[in-house]
Design an enzyme around this catalytic site. Structure first.
Site, PDB file in Angstrom:
ATOM      1  CD  GLU A  71      -2.759   1.173   2.633  1.00  0.00           C
ATOM      2  OE1 GLU A  71      -3.908   1.155   2.365  1.00  0.00           O
ATOM      3  OE2 GLU A  71      -2.258   1.293   3.663  1.00  0.00           O
ATOM      4  CG  ASP A  72       3.255   1.969   3.195  1.00  0.00           C
ATOM      5  OD1 ASP A  72       2.417   2.884   3.504  1.00  0.00           O
ATOM      6  OD2 ASP A  72       3.941   1.337   3.960  1.00  0.00           O
ATOM      7  NE  ARG A 113       8.338   0.289   3.288  1.00  0.00           N
ATOM      8  CZ  ARG A 113       7.247   0.296   3.657  1.00  0.00           C
ATOM      9  NH1 ARG A 113       6.617   0.758   4.533  1.00  0.00           N
ATOM     10  NH2 ARG A 113       6.521  -0.530   2.672  1.00  0.00           N
ATOM     11  CG  HIS A 121       1.929   5.095   7.280  1.00  0.00           C
ATOM     12  ND1 HIS A 121       2.516   3.760   7.637  1.00  0.00           N
ATOM     13  CD2 HIS A 121       2.775   5.757   6.663  1.00  0.00           C
ATOM     14  CE1 HIS A 121       3.659   3.824   6.761  1.00  0.00           C
ATOM     15  NE2 HIS A 121       3.784   5.003   6.221  1.00  0.00           N
ATOM     16  CB  CYS A 153       0.096  -2.119   5.401  1.00  0.00           C
ATOM     17  SG  CYS A 153      -0.200  -0.917   6.988  1.00  0.00           S
TER      18      CYS A 153
HETATM   19  N1  GLY Z   1       7.446  -1.613   8.768  1.00  0.00           N
HETATM   20  C1  GLY Z   1       6.296  -0.492   8.226  1.00  0.00           C
HETATM   21  C2  GLY Z   1       7.241   0.769   8.076  1.00  0.00           C
HETATM   22  O1  GLY Z   1       7.837   1.203   8.913  1.00  0.00           O
HETATM   23  O2  GLY Z   1       7.278   1.445   6.958  1.00  0.00           O
END
Ligand code: GLY
Length: 254
Positions: A67-68, A87, A162, A249
């Protein structure tokens, strides 16, 4: 909105190396998270969604939190630019999966945006400004939202990682939220359901085609959700919560 399709990604065996601020007694268990993830995929399928499950990406331990990495608005997929440097490379990994969208666009530097900070309620897009999403990222997403016929606004992310860790739209003008959001002017006209302070993870309840998927182990929230008259399904995501993740997520839904 009716969802017909979802994209998910199988957790990698490296998942416990993801970013987390959570504390736990037992370390995250790979066999168990795979079982919990499979149950999640099965549930989305049971609710009528065609779920495409992508291969694990061991280089990116958080990459099953798809989702991110993208925001879907109408006929457009916006590839994000995740706020956590570790990420950031996940974004390009999602591109092949959203290729069929008519328009694929992206968040450009210096914009930062995590999809977990984007909450769509009917035709309005709430964008949370957080440790992961900055004003420029929000502005770029807002521009796309406007182009495809949504209104949009920003708000500060209060307390949680979030926006959707702390507030979610359930349909029927109802929002499930941490008390921190309950007096925000944008929600005062809605049906505000406030989670008890000791049940904050349950704020990440996911509405899918009229059914509410909620994390297991939060009985007060469950009772409150049942008053809405929608079916409520509890899902055990203990290993996901250890990694600061929730139900929303783990998929992109459209
Ligand atoms: N583990 C999820 C995040 O920190 O983005």
């Amino acid at each position: 909105m009716i969802f017909r399709t979802a994209i998910a990604r199988t957790p990698a065996s490296s998942f416990a190396q993801g970013i987390t601020g959570a504390t736990w007694v037992q370390p995250p268990d790979y066999t168990l998270i795979c079982r919990q993830h499979q149950a999640y995929v099965d549930t989305l399928r049971h609710l009528g969604l065609d779920v495409r499950v992508l291969d694990p990406e061991p280089e990116f331990p958080d990459s099953y939190f798809v989702e991110d990495t993208a925001v879907i608005l109408g006929d457009t997929a916006v590839i994000t630019r995740p706020g956590a440097a570790a990420r950031r490379g996940e974004a390009e990994k999602i591109i092949p999966a959203v290729k069929p969208f008519k328009h694929v666009t992206g968040i450009e530097p210096p914009g930062l945006l995590d999809g977990g900070d984007v909450m769509v309620a009917e035709r309005h897009v709430f964008i949370g400004l957080s440790q992961r999403t900055n004003a420029e990222g929000a502005r770029q997403l807002g521009q796309t939202a406007h182009r495809v016929g949504f209104t949009w606004s920003t708000l500060p992310v209060l307390k949680s990682l979030h926006l959707k860790s702390g507030i979610n739209y359930l349909g029927q003008n109802a929002f499930l939220m941490d008390d921190a959001y309950s007096q925000r002017p944008e929600f005062v006209g809605g049906n505000r359901i406030v989670v008890a302070p000791d049940e904050l993870p349950a704020a990440n309840t996911l509405a899918v085609n009229g059914t509410l998927l909620t994390p297991k182990g939060f009985p007060d929230t469950r009772k409150k959700l049942e008053t809405l008259g929608m079916p409520v399904l509890e899902m055990d995501i203990s290993e996901v919560m250890k990694m600061d993740g929730g139900l929303s997520c783990m998929s992109l839904r459209f």
